[in-house]
Design a protein around this motif. Sequence first.
Motif, mmCIF file in Angstrom:
data_model
loop_
_atom_site.group_PDB
_atom_site.id
_atom_site.type_symbol
_atom_site.label_atom_id
_atom_site.label_comp_id
_atom_site.label_asym_id
_atom_site.label_seq_id
_atom_site.Cartn_x
_atom_site.Cartn_y
_atom_site.Cartn_z
ATOM 1 N N UNK A 57 -2.583 -53.846 47.705
ATOM 2 C CA UNK A 57 -2.659 -54.077 46.140
ATOM 3 C C UNK A 57 -2.571 -55.258 45.676
ATOM 4 N N UNK A 58 -2.249 -55.802 44.777
ATOM 5 C CA UNK A 58 -1.974 -56.803 44.560
ATOM 6 C C UNK A 58 -1.263 -57.574 45.059
ATOM 7 N N UNK A 59 -0.385 -57.208 45.901
ATOM 8 C CA UNK A 59 0.539 -57.472 47.311
ATOM 9 C C UNK A 59 1.022 -56.004 48.565
ATOM 10 N N UNK A 60 1.365 -56.295 49.184
ATOM 11 C CA UNK A 60 1.818 -55.293 50.471
ATOM 12 C C UNK A 60 2.700 -54.630 49.529
ATOM 13 N N UNK A 61 2.355 -53.359 49.988
ATOM 14 C CA UNK A 61 3.547 -52.236 49.721
ATOM 15 C C UNK A 61 3.829 -50.966 50.779
ATOM 16 N N UNK A 62 4.878 -50.353 50.643
ATOM 17 C CA UNK A 62 5.240 -50.011 52.036
ATOM 18 C C UNK A 62 5.560 -48.679 51.145
ATOM 19 N N UNK A 63 4.892 -47.529 51.472
ATOM 20 C CA UNK A 63 5.135 -46.094 50.789
ATOM 21 C C UNK A 63 5.376 -45.021 52.124
ATOM 22 N N UNK A 64 6.311 -44.675 51.574
ATOM 23 C CA UNK A 64 7.007 -43.406 52.062
ATOM 24 C C UNK A 64 7.253 -41.912 51.878
ATOM 25 N N UNK A 65 6.374 -41.323 52.610
ATOM 26 C CA UNK A 65 6.458 -39.459 51.657
ATOM 27 C C UNK A 65 6.824 -38.797 52.412
ATOM 28 N N UNK A 66 7.808 -37.802 51.933
ATOM 29 C CA UNK A 66 8.408 -36.528 52.856
ATOM 30 C C UNK A 66 8.105 -35.091 52.461
ATOM 31 N N UNK A 67 7.554 -35.165 53.507
ATOM 32 C CA UNK A 67 6.865 -33.381 53.212
ATOM 33 C C UNK A 67 8.502 -31.833 53.402
ATOM 34 N N UNK A 68 9.494 -32.486 52.983
ATOM 35 C CA UNK A 68 10.010 -31.046 53.441
ATOM 36 C C UNK A 68 11.212 -31.833 52.139
ATOM 37 N N UNK A 69 11.353 -30.432 51.695
ATOM 38 C CA UNK A 69 12.413 -30.310 50.160
ATOM 39 C C UNK A 69 13.926 -30.542 50.487
ATOM 40 N N UNK A 70 13.796 -31.174 51.717
ATOM 41 C CA UNK A 70 15.438 -31.670 51.541
ATOM 42 C C UNK A 70 15.661 -33.126 50.962
ATOM 43 N N UNK A 71 14.862 -33.567 50.472
ATOM 44 C CA UNK A 71 14.596 -34.946 50.565
ATOM 45 C C UNK A 71 14.041 -34.691 48.562
ATOM 46 N N UNK A 72 14.129 -34.059 48.160
ATOM 47 C CA UNK A 72 13.777 -33.591 46.864
ATOM 48 C C UNK A 72 14.973 -34.910 45.686
ATOM 49 N N UNK A 73 15.604 -35.729 46.181
ATOM 50 C CA UNK A 73 17.097 -36.024 45.645
ATOM 51 C C UNK A 73 16.492 -37.194 45.758
ATOM 52 N N UNK A 74 15.604 -37.788 46.582
ATOM 53 C CA UNK A 74 15.360 -39.062 47.071
ATOM 54 C C UNK A 74 15.270 -40.050 45.611
ATOM 55 N N UNK A 75 14.435 -39.581 44.821
ATOM 56 C CA UNK A 75 14.818 -40.556 43.865
ATOM 57 C C UNK A 75 15.260 -40.525 42.843
ATOM 58 N N UNK A 76 16.338 -39.728 42.563
ATOM 59 C CA UNK A 76 17.742 -40.249 42.118
ATOM 60 C C UNK A 76 18.038 -41.833 42.950
ATOM 61 N N UNK A 77 18.129 -41.108 44.130
ATOM 62 C CA UNK A 77 18.790 -42.025 44.736
ATOM 63 C C UNK A 77 18.154 -43.613 44.786
ATOM 64 N N UNK A 78 17.070 -43.450 45.090
ATOM 65 C CA UNK A 78 16.733 -45.224 44.873
ATOM 66 C C UNK A 78 16.712 -45.220 43.275
ATOM 67 N N UNK A 79 16.339 -44.826 42.595
ATOM 68 C CA UNK A 79 16.383 -44.637 41.209
ATOM 69 C C UNK A 79 18.160 -45.906 40.381
ATOM 70 N N UNK A 80 19.190 -44.799 41.321
ATOM 71 C CA UNK A 80 20.257 -45.621 41.271
ATOM 72 C C UNK A 80 20.395 -46.827 42.024
ATOM 73 N N UNK A 81 20.275 -46.703 43.176
ATOM 74 C CA UNK A 81 19.917 -48.057 44.106
ATOM 75 C C UNK A 81 19.235 -49.213 43.562
ATOM 76 N N UNK A 82 18.186 -49.047 42.627
ATOM 77 C CA UNK A 82 17.714 -50.048 42.201
ATOM 78 C C UNK A 82 18.962 -50.795 40.895
ATOM 79 N N UNK A 83 18.992 -49.697 39.682
ATOM 80 C CA UNK A 83 20.341 -50.150 38.828
ATOM 81 C C UNK A 83 21.320 -51.155 39.218
ATOM 82 N N UNK A 84 21.949 -51.054 41.042
ATOM 83 C CA UNK A 84 22.512 -51.847 41.141
ATOM 84 C C UNK A 84 22.162 -53.528 41.252
ATOM 85 N N UNK A 85 20.612 -53.656 41.154
ATOM 86 C CA UNK A 85 20.284 -55.033 41.609
ATOM 87 C C UNK A 85 21.118 -55.388 42.568
ATOM 88 N N UNK A 86 21.105 -54.985 43.738
ATOM 89 C CA UNK A 86 21.681 -56.211 44.929
ATOM 90 C C UNK A 86 20.318 -56.413 45.918
#
Length: 348
Positions: free
Chosen positions: A48-77
């Motif tokens: 796009x305006x730069x490179x981006x990596x897109x990961x798409x999961x098809x299984x219900x198992x990964x429905x909690x992933x957005x919350x996990x990565x939102x939390x990791x972002x909040x660590x600013x690590x």
Amino acid sequence: MKLKWNEENVSLEEVRGWIQKATNSPHVTGPTEIYRSNDWGITAMFQGDQDYVCKIAFLPLFQTSPGIYTFLNSLESPHVPHTVKAENINGQTWLLFTPFEGKVDNKTYTINDIVKTARTLALLQNQAAQKDEHDIPVNSVEDVEAECLHFISEVQERYQNEYKQNSQLISKNMNVEQIELEWLAQDETYTYLKERIKEACRVLAQYPLPLSLYHLDLHIGNVATLDNGERLIFDWEEAVITIPFFSIHKLLQNAKKTNLDRDETGETGEYLRWTENESLVIQAYLQALNLPLSYEEAHKLLNISMSIVPIFYAAMSFQFIKQVGWENNAAGMLAEDILLAFHRLKQI
């Protein structure tokens, strides 16, 4: 073989539009490279305006992933990927990251690489333990006990007869001795496992052990060495909040492989007598982890945790096995972790 986009499961046009909206890019092209494409997900690079990596999961198992990565972002690590967008769309999980520059080496790694990763993990867990608000599944010690006991009962119900009838075939196909598989054919083994799991969790619950991130699959192949020598840990999709020591389970297995002239324990039959390199990882990890415990107490609880984490990991893995339809052939996949826990529990 060149990987192809799975148009049947996810529209490429819709993904490009989603990335364009998420990044405010005037135009999005790609995928410029596909890293993974199978029945349960796809990972690819877009421009796009730069490179981006897109990961798409098809299984219900990964429905909690957005919350996990939102939390990791909040660590600013700098030790975790930067997430641009994470959400569940039409039963799928769509994640977008900025790429990281780093080397991933799961073949020629050294004990120093593992030690640095253990310290990095501890720093992340220290940060995570200070944050109360998150949208990540939490497994208390009581929850871990319940999950492990339920899993052992399910394995006995589903696979005990298979261990009785097909131990020779399973041993041939998997890295498990036939005589050990025969233990899983006995009622006494399952009774013993349940009793020891209860005892181990009872001890863990007596200490003020702060819960924190459990990566679930933290091996050296999910770690990048950045240009500045720091470590970045990725693939957090299945992470939960639970007993913090669980996260070094697979790092210790990596460390064990660097002791090629030693068995797992340094002494035959002593499953919690760690090799020299495993001990180096444990020491570095515990020294970096902030706990309201003495080093001796922490080491004791780590040993107990290492005796039950193979069961907890297998229980979590079993959810994936079910969702991809492999449960009819899972007896051999699960046996090694169950037996590892069996031996370690006997050593506590």
